[in-house]
Design an enzyme around this catalytic site. Structure first.
Site, short mmCIF file in Angstrom:
data_model
loop_
_atom_site.label_atom_id
_atom_site.label_comp_id
_atom_site.label_asym_id
_atom_site.label_seq_id
_atom_site.Cartn_x
_atom_site.Cartn_y
_atom_site.Cartn_z
N GLY A 46 0.83 -1.20 0.00
CA GLY A 46 0.00 0.00 0.00
C GLY A 46 0.87 1.24 0.00
O GLY A 46 2.04 1.19 0.38
N GLN B 167 2.64 9.96 1.82
CA GLN B 167 3.98 9.36 1.81
C GLN B 167 4.83 9.82 0.63
O GLN B 167 6.04 9.61 0.61
CB GLN B 167 3.87 7.82 1.76
CG GLN B 167 3.29 7.21 3.03
CD GLN B 167 3.26 5.70 2.93
OE1 GLN B 167 2.33 5.13 2.40
NE2 GLN B 167 4.29 5.04 3.42
N CYS C 47 6.15 -0.35 7.13
CA CYS C 47 5.76 0.88 6.44
C CYS C 47 6.89 1.32 5.52
O CYS C 47 8.05 1.34 5.93
CB CYS C 47 5.46 1.98 7.47
SG CYS C 47 4.88 3.51 6.72
N LEU C 48 6.54 1.67 4.28
CA LEU C 48 7.56 2.12 3.33
C LEU C 48 8.24 3.40 3.81
O LEU C 48 9.34 3.71 3.37
CB LEU C 48 6.94 2.34 1.95
CG LEU C 48 6.43 1.08 1.23
CD1 LEU C 48 5.79 1.45 -0.10
CD2 LEU C 48 7.54 0.08 1.03
N HIS D 231 -4.27 0.94 7.57
CA HIS D 231 -2.92 1.52 7.67
C HIS D 231 -2.80 2.75 6.75
O HIS D 231 -2.30 3.80 7.17
CB HIS D 231 -1.90 0.43 7.30
CG HIS D 231 -0.47 0.88 7.29
ND1 HIS D 231 0.48 0.40 8.18
CD2 HIS D 231 0.20 1.76 6.49
CE1 HIS D 231 1.65 0.97 7.92
NE2 HIS D 231 1.52 1.81 6.91
N GLU D 232 -3.30 2.61 5.51
CA GLU D 232 -3.18 3.72 4.55
C GLU D 232 -4.09 4.88 4.91
O GLU D 232 -3.73 6.05 4.75
CB GLU D 232 -3.45 3.24 3.12
CG GLU D 232 -2.56 2.10 2.63
CD GLU D 232 -1.08 2.34 2.86
OE1 GLU D 232 -0.63 3.50 2.83
OE2 GLU D 232 -0.36 1.34 3.11
N HIS E 44 -2.49 7.02 7.34
CA HIS E 44 -1.51 7.92 6.72
C HIS E 44 -2.18 9.22 6.26
O HIS E 44 -1.60 10.29 6.38
CB HIS E 44 -0.88 7.26 5.49
CG HIS E 44 0.34 6.43 5.78
ND1 HIS E 44 1.46 6.94 6.42
CD2 HIS E 44 0.64 5.14 5.51
CE1 HIS E 44 2.37 6.00 6.53
NE2 HIS E 44 1.91 4.88 5.99
#
Ligand code: NI
Length: 173
Positions: free
Chosen positions: A44, A49, A88-89, A130-131, A134
């Site tokens: 994702g 981000q 997480c990226l 999660h997204e 963000h």
């Protein structure tokens, strides 16, 4: 190519703004985000981000197709929760177990601007939550105990120093 910002960048703590209209420019951003997510082997990626303050995220959960969510809203969450490991990226490397609702119903607009609703569970539900976090300036580490958060931040800092990416990003969002 869009750059994924990492822990400490102010963009990760800002709240994204609703999208007024799904324009060709927004579609292009969604496509670029899909490409960046794949490049990092993530599951994702949220617009915050990549330092774009719009309510847009993309997903690529295991055994699911690529999806684009614009102005996503959780309509309902189930009572049941489950623990799943997250990464997480924007915090490449460490992972930690996070407790979240196991089932939910989400509504959003797709890449073409059409409204849709989905009942989801498992990994896709996890990635969506999660997204969505963000887009509200929330990171998965915010859900951890103080000790776990310190561990994740320490491992991230150490991994960062080594600059050994490898496949550490896999299954992160
Ligand atoms: Ni993330």
């Amino acid at each position: 190519m869009l750059e994924v910002v990492t822990l400490g960048h102010p963009a990760l703590r800002r709240r994204a703004e609703p999208v007024a209209e799904v324009t060709p420019e927004l579609r292009r951003l969604a496509d670029e985000m899909l490409a960046v997510m794949k490049q990092h082997e993530g599951v994702g990626l949220a617009a915050t981000q990549v330092n774009r303050m719009v309510r847009l995220f993309v997903t690529r959960a295991p055994d699911d197709r690529e999806r684009v969510f614009i102005n996503p809203e959780i309509i309902r969450t189930g009572i049941e929760t489950e623990w799943r490991e997250e990464g997480c990226l924007s915090i490449p490397g460490p992972r930690a177990d996070v407790q979240r609702p196991a089932h939910l119903r989400v509504q959003a607009r797709n890449r073409r601007g059409r409204l849709f609703a989905l009942e989801v569970e498992g990994m896709l539900a996890r990635v969506i939550l999660h997204e969505l976090d963000h887009l509200n300036g929330i990171l998965f580490i915010d859900h951890l105990s103080d000790a776990e958060r310190e561990r994740v931040c320490r491992e991230y800092a150490e991994g960062h120093a080594e600059a050994s990416a490898g496949d550490a990003d896999r299954d992160a969002g």
